[in-house]
Design an enzyme around this catalytic site. Structure first.
Site, PDB file in Angstrom:
ATOM      1  N   ASP A   9      -4.515  -3.265 -18.827  1.00 42.71           N
ATOM      2  CA  ASP A   9      -3.572  -1.889 -19.425  1.00 42.71           C
ATOM      3  C   ASP A   9      -3.676  -1.595 -20.407  1.00 42.71           C
ATOM      4  OD1 ASP A   9      -2.209  -3.059 -16.552  1.00 42.71           O
ATOM      5  OD2 ASP A   9      -0.797  -4.050 -17.193  1.00 42.71           O
ATOM      6  N   GLY A  53       0.827  -1.284   0.123  1.00 42.09           N
ATOM      7  CA  GLY A  53       0.176  -0.204   0.240  1.00 42.09           C
ATOM      8  C   GLY A  53       1.024   1.605  -0.243  1.00 42.09           C
ATOM      9  N   ASN A  68       1.283   3.016  -2.486  1.00 38.16           N
ATOM     10  CA  ASN A  68       0.946   4.268  -3.208  1.00 38.16           C
ATOM     11  C   ASN A  68      -0.463   4.987  -3.036  1.00 38.16           C
ATOM     12  OD1 ASN A  68       1.641   4.419  -6.396  1.00 38.16           O
ATOM     13  ND2 ASN A  68       2.282   2.042  -5.857  1.00 38.16           N
ATOM     14  N   ASN A 124      -5.616   3.006 -12.818  1.00 38.76           N
ATOM     15  CA  ASN A 124      -4.809   1.578 -12.693  1.00 38.76           C
ATOM     16  C   ASN A 124      -3.450   2.613 -13.029  1.00 38.76           C
ATOM     17  OD1 ASN A 124      -3.514  -0.914 -11.529  1.00 38.76           O
ATOM     18  ND2 ASN A 124      -3.179  -0.545 -13.657  1.00 38.76           N
ATOM     19  N   GLU A 164       5.407   6.550  -9.879  1.00 39.12           N
ATOM     20  CA  GLU A 164       3.702   6.184  -9.132  1.00 39.12           C
ATOM     21  C   GLU A 164       3.500   7.160  -8.206  1.00 39.12           C
ATOM     22  OE1 GLU A 164       3.312   2.005  -8.233  1.00 39.12           O
ATOM     23  OE2 GLU A 164       5.456   1.769  -9.002  1.00 39.12           O
ATOM     24  N   HIS A 187       0.287   1.278 -13.193  1.00 34.66           N
ATOM     25  CA  HIS A 187       0.946   0.412 -13.705  1.00 34.66           C
ATOM     26  C   HIS A 187       2.513   0.341 -13.702  1.00 34.66           C
ATOM     27  CE1 HIS A 187       2.306  -3.215 -16.284  1.00 34.66           C
ATOM     28  NE2 HIS A 187       2.859  -2.491 -16.438  1.00 34.66           N
TER      29      HIS A 187
HETATM   30  C1  GAR Z   1       3.055  -1.064  -7.497  1.00 36.03           C
HETATM   31  O1  GAR Z   1       4.720  -1.139  -8.146  1.00 36.03           O
HETATM   32  C2  GAR Z   1       1.804  -0.948  -8.096  1.00 36.03           C
HETATM   33  O2  GAR Z   1       2.210  -0.590  -9.780  1.00 36.03           O
HETATM   34  C3  GAR Z   1       2.382  -2.134  -8.933  1.00 36.03           C
HETATM   35  O3  GAR Z   1       2.438  -3.570  -7.439  1.00 36.03           O
HETATM   36  C4  GAR Z   1       2.719  -2.655  -6.766  1.00 36.03           C
HETATM   37  C5  GAR Z   1       2.291  -1.846  -5.203  1.00 36.03           C
HETATM   38  O4  GAR Z   1       2.916  -1.877  -4.354  1.00 36.03           O
HETATM   39  N1  GAR Z   1       0.820  -2.741  -9.696  1.00 36.03           N
HETATM   40  C6  GAR Z   1       1.025  -3.746 -10.710  1.00 36.03           C
HETATM   41  O5  GAR Z   1       1.713  -4.208 -10.907  1.00 36.03           O
HETATM   42  C7  GAR Z   1      -0.781  -3.843 -11.493  1.00 36.03           C
HETATM   43  N2  GAR Z   1      -0.345  -4.446 -12.770  1.00 36.03           N
HETATM   44  P1  GAR Z   1       2.271  -0.741  -3.300  1.00 36.03           P
HETATM   45  O6  GAR Z   1       1.340  -2.198  -2.716  1.00 36.03           O
HETATM   46  O7  GAR Z   1       3.302  -0.530  -2.504  1.00 36.03           O
HETATM   47  O8  GAR Z   1       1.408   0.242  -4.048  1.00 36.03           O
END
Ligand code: GAR
Length: 211
Positions: free
Chosen positions: A161, A22, A24, A118, A191, A120
């Site tokens: 995507d 989490g 993000n 989303n 991100e 990515h």
């Molecule tokens: C992030 O890097 C996000 O972009 C990726 O997973 C990670 C989650 O981190 N998402 C994907 O790959 C979706 N296709 P977080 O839980 O620390 O935000």
């Protein structure tokens, strides 16, 4: 979604779907606390895993946290029905997939046209689509030998995507990078910046259209 809309007409209710750490989600919480997301109001965080640290982050920020444990659901429809119930109950108007590691069905996605966003961890259309998630994306970028990667925020449609791009930011690959090092740089430099900014843009436009 959000049958009666948001109580405050200048804010839009946002539900965040997560599966893991989490960071993000935390970036959005922090930007919100700093007054940089004036059009957003977080109404729910929904995790597909019961032990996701993102749930702790949500509770610490005073956001209602829910778990819909995918493994305990009878199937995809049951999983999505349970998520839909929470979205309706909390009157969510926008859904953010922030490290949500589950594919949503065409039926679910079509119910929220240009209302699901989303993040990515690559520059779409590179290193994206089915099977490209989390660390795997950075492993593939390093294997290919790209010198620049980055992150993309996009609307979600029925193609993995494949929805309209809202924002992108490029990040340099360094000599000797590991997937973990690259993942951290992409998160920090791209991100955590473009996701909150894109969310505010989407919510501001919805609020403006409503008023
Ligand atoms: C992030 O890097 C996000 O972009 C990726 O997973 C990670 C989650 O981190 N998402 C994907 O790959 C979706 N296709 P977080 O839980 O620390 O935000």
């Amino acid at each position: 979604m959000g049958d009666k809309g948001s109580e405050k007409s200048n804010t839009v209710k946002v539900a965040v779907l997560v599966s893991g750490g989490g960071t993000n989600l935390q970036a959005m919480i922090d930007q919100h606390a700093a007054g940089k997301l004036p059009s957003c109001e977080f109404c729910a965080v929904i995790s597909s895993k019961k032990d996701a640290y993102a749930l702790t982050r949500a509770k610490a920020a005073g956001i209602k946290a829910y778990t819909v444990d995918k493994k305990s659901c009878a199937g995809q429809k049951d999983f999505e029905d349970k998520i839909t119930d929470i979205l309706k109950k909390t009157r969510a108007e926008v859904i953010v997939l922030a490290g949500f590691m589950c594919i949503l069905s065409e039926e679910f996605v079509k119910a929220y046209p240009e209302r699901i966003i989303n993040v990515h961890p690559a520059l779409i259309p590179s290193f994206c689509g089915k099977g490209y998630y989390g660390l795997k994306v950075h492993e593939e970028a390093l294997k290919y030998g790209v010198k620049v990667t980055g992150a993309t925020v996009h609307f979600v449609n029925e193609i993995p995507d494949g929805g309209r791009i809202i924002e992108q930011k490029a990040v340099r690959v360094h000599e000797g990078d590991t997937p973990e090092k690259l993942q951290k740089r992409v998160m920090r430099q791209a991100e955590w910046k473009i996701l909150p900014a894109a969310l505010e843009k989407v919510c501001r436009e919805i609020a403006e259209r409503r008023n």
